[in-house]
Each structure stands twice: as C-alpha cells, then as structure tokens.
Design a protein around this motif. Sequence first.
Motif, PDB file in Angstrom:
ATOM      1  N   ASN A   1       0.831  -1.214   0.000  1.00  0.00           N
ATOM      2  CA  ASN A   1       0.000   0.000   0.000  1.00  0.00           C
ATOM      3  C   ASN A   1       0.863   1.260   0.000  1.00  0.00           C
ATOM      4  O   ASN A   1       0.577   2.211  -0.727  1.00  0.00           O
TER       5      ASN A   1
ATOM      6  N   ILE B   1      -4.229  10.414   3.938  1.00  0.00           N
ATOM      7  CA  ILE B   1      -5.666  10.086   4.064  1.00  0.00           C
ATOM      8  C   ILE B   1      -6.277  11.072   5.059  1.00  0.00           C
ATOM      9  O   ILE B   1      -5.715  11.288   6.138  1.00  0.00           O
TER      10      ILE B   1
ATOM     11  N   TYR C   1     -13.643  -0.866   1.572  1.00  0.00           N
ATOM     12  CA  TYR C   1     -13.589   0.594   1.554  1.00  0.00           C
ATOM     13  C   TYR C   1     -12.323   1.062   0.830  1.00  0.00           C
ATOM     14  O   TYR C   1     -11.219   0.624   1.127  1.00  0.00           O
TER      15      TYR C   1
ATOM     16  N   THR D   1      -8.556  -4.011  -4.024  1.00  0.00           N
ATOM     17  CA  THR D   1      -9.913  -4.502  -3.811  1.00  0.00           C
ATOM     18  C   THR D   1     -10.584  -3.847  -2.610  1.00  0.00           C
ATOM     19  O   THR D   1     -11.772  -4.036  -2.388  1.00  0.00           O
TER      20      THR D   1
ATOM     21  N   LEU E   1      -9.716  -4.695   0.367  1.00  0.00           N
ATOM     22  CA  LEU E   1      -9.721  -5.713   1.424  1.00  0.00           C
ATOM     23  C   LEU E   1      -8.394  -5.782   2.183  1.00  0.00           C
ATOM     24  O   LEU E   1      -8.315  -6.353   3.262  1.00  0.00           O
ATOM     25  N   GLY E   2      -7.349  -5.170   1.604  1.00  0.00           N
ATOM     26  CA  GLY E   2      -5.993  -5.298   2.160  1.00  0.00           C
ATOM     27  C   GLY E   2      -5.897  -4.903   3.626  1.00  0.00           C
ATOM     28  O   GLY E   2      -5.359  -5.646   4.449  1.00  0.00           O
TER      29      GLY E   2
HETATM   30  P1  ADP Z   1      -6.836  -1.423  -1.604  1.00  0.00           P
HETATM   31  O1  ADP Z   1      -5.417  -0.977  -1.547  1.00  0.00           O
HETATM   32  O2  ADP Z   1      -7.016  -2.772  -2.191  1.00  0.00           O
HETATM   33  O3  ADP Z   1      -7.758  -0.396  -2.193  1.00  0.00           O
HETATM   34  P2  ADP Z   1      -6.820  -1.459   1.305  1.00  0.00           P
HETATM   35  O4  ADP Z   1      -7.816  -2.035   2.245  1.00  0.00           O
HETATM   36  O5  ADP Z   1      -5.424  -1.979   1.374  1.00  0.00           O
HETATM   37  O6  ADP Z   1      -7.433  -1.628  -0.127  1.00  0.00           O
HETATM   38  O7  ADP Z   1      -6.803   0.109   1.528  1.00  0.00           O
HETATM   39  C1  ADP Z   1      -8.032   0.830   1.589  1.00  0.00           C
HETATM   40  C2  ADP Z   1      -7.854   2.234   1.077  1.00  0.00           C
HETATM   41  O8  ADP Z   1      -7.034   2.973   1.989  1.00  0.00           O
HETATM   42  C3  ADP Z   1      -7.115   2.284  -0.265  1.00  0.00           C
HETATM   43  O9  ADP Z   1      -8.008   2.207  -1.342  1.00  0.00           O
HETATM   44  C4  ADP Z   1      -6.416   3.627  -0.218  1.00  0.00           C
HETATM   45  O10 ADP Z   1      -7.268   4.617  -0.714  1.00  0.00           O
HETATM   46  C5  ADP Z   1      -6.205   3.872   1.276  1.00  0.00           C
HETATM   47  N1  ADP Z   1      -4.798   3.610   1.674  1.00  0.00           N
HETATM   48  C6  ADP Z   1      -4.289   2.478   2.147  1.00  0.00           C
HETATM   49  N2  ADP Z   1      -2.965   2.602   2.447  1.00  0.00           N
HETATM   50  C7  ADP Z   1      -2.639   3.878   2.130  1.00  0.00           C
HETATM   51  C8  ADP Z   1      -1.430   4.653   2.194  1.00  0.00           C
HETATM   52  N3  ADP Z   1      -0.277   4.127   2.653  1.00  0.00           N
HETATM   53  N4  ADP Z   1      -1.493   5.945   1.777  1.00  0.00           N
HETATM   54  C9  ADP Z   1      -2.647   6.501   1.325  1.00  0.00           C
HETATM   55  N5  ADP Z   1      -3.812   5.813   1.232  1.00  0.00           N
HETATM   56  C10 ADP Z   1      -3.823   4.530   1.633  1.00  0.00           C
END
Ligand code: ADP
Length: 221
Positions: free
Chosen positions: A124, A157, A170, A183, A185-186
Amino acid sequence: RMASHDLRNPLNNLMGYLELVALTFRKEGATPAQEEYLDHIRQSAYMMKTLIDDLLTLERIESQREGDWQSFDLCGLVSEVVDGARAAAALKDQSLELDCPMDTGPVFGSQTQLRQAISNLVDNAIKYTPEGGTVAVCLELHADRFDFRVSDSGYGISPQRQARIFERFYRVDKSRSKDTGGTGLGLSIVKHIAGYHKAKVEIESTVGKGTKIIVSFPKPA
Ligand code: ADP
C-alpha cells in the motif's frame, strides 16, 4: 466463501485461454483495437482474481486461529517482505528503507498471516506514494512490545476517511485506486491478522504529506 472457491476454477480457465489468445495475437498479428480489447479483458480478469484471492485470504484467517502458530524471527520476515517489494518501489523510483537493527528474538505467531499483513502494508505504501517518494519500514523493540511501522511520503488520508479504511471493500479515491488494482480488502486483512495476534493498529496521516501505520505487538511475558 463457497462462491469464491467456485469462481476460482472457471476464472483460471478464462485466464489460461486469455493468454492463449494473446499468444495467437503475437504470432499472427492483431489490430490495435483487438489488442486494446484484450488488455481490458485481462485487467478485469486480474482484478477478479485479486478479489477472490483476498476474500479467500480473509476467510482463511477467520477460520485458522492458532493452528499454525510457531516461533520465528520477525526481523527476518520483515526483511524478506521488503526485499520482495524492491522491484515495485524501483519501478516508481522510490527509495525503500528498512530499519530493523536489533535482534528481536523469536516471536510467536502465524508467520503466514504476518507475512501477508506486512506485505499488504508495504505494498500500500508503495501504491499510494507518487514516483520518487520514500517508503520507510521499521521494527522497534520496546520493553513491553514490538512496533512495526510503515511510513510513506504519499498522498495521505483525511481524518474522516482514516476512520473507515479498515472496513471491508472501503477505498478512498476510487479513480486513483482503480489504477492501482486494489480490492479494498488489504487493510481489513491487516486488522484481522493484528487482532489474532493481540496487536493494535494505529494510523497517522496527513493529506499531501504521507501516512504512517503502526502495528504494536505485545511482547510475550
Ligand atoms: P486497496 O489498496 O485494495 O484499495 P486497502 O484495504 O489496502 O485496499 O486500503 C483501503 C484504502 O485505503 C485504499 O483504497 C487507499 O485509498 C487507502 N490507503 C491504504 N494505504 C494507504 C497509504 N499508505 N497511503 C494513502 N492511502 C492509503
């Protein structure tokens, strides 16, 4: 769960035939429009595969509990995941730093699950940081806990959204997220895994500056 399992086989068939069509195109030639259609089909198929894999991972974590727990070297695991992510960071010209200096001693937990959680966080950080940025991964030993931290100089964020990013499916910015093929879901997988290890997950983030996610594992007495 059954739907995810049942979808896997037909999807694998579809992807196999997709690659055969791609091979035929390469050998016999295709129009630019045909190439483009194939690209779209391929992207959608890969997206479905990621979604199914993530759903199955989540389901496995929920049903697994402590069956596969073992003692292992957490710092070794973190280094292994970071090394695996170096190519993705290099492709975006990012510097990927690792600070894992001390011998943490053996940690007791599910190595498979923690590998997944660490990798979701590092992936991420790379995905949501623009080209040329920095991703720093750090493991810190305290008297009562280990802190695993992933910091990035990425998009950040907003506080309202921080409250929701651990929810299933989300995603903050659908248009940006679409390019990154996630997705949603991470992070919910990370939260589940942390929960099973009695670890706390905290987030500090500023829009336009970056994000820091800290997972604090209690040290066994
Ligand atoms: P995905 O990466 O599959 O969309 P995740 O559950 O891993 O799903 O993350 C959810 C959301 O949180 C992501 O769609 C992204 O918008 C935000 N996000 C996650 N990690 C970061 C990060 N390191 N910096 C900025 N936004 C992030």
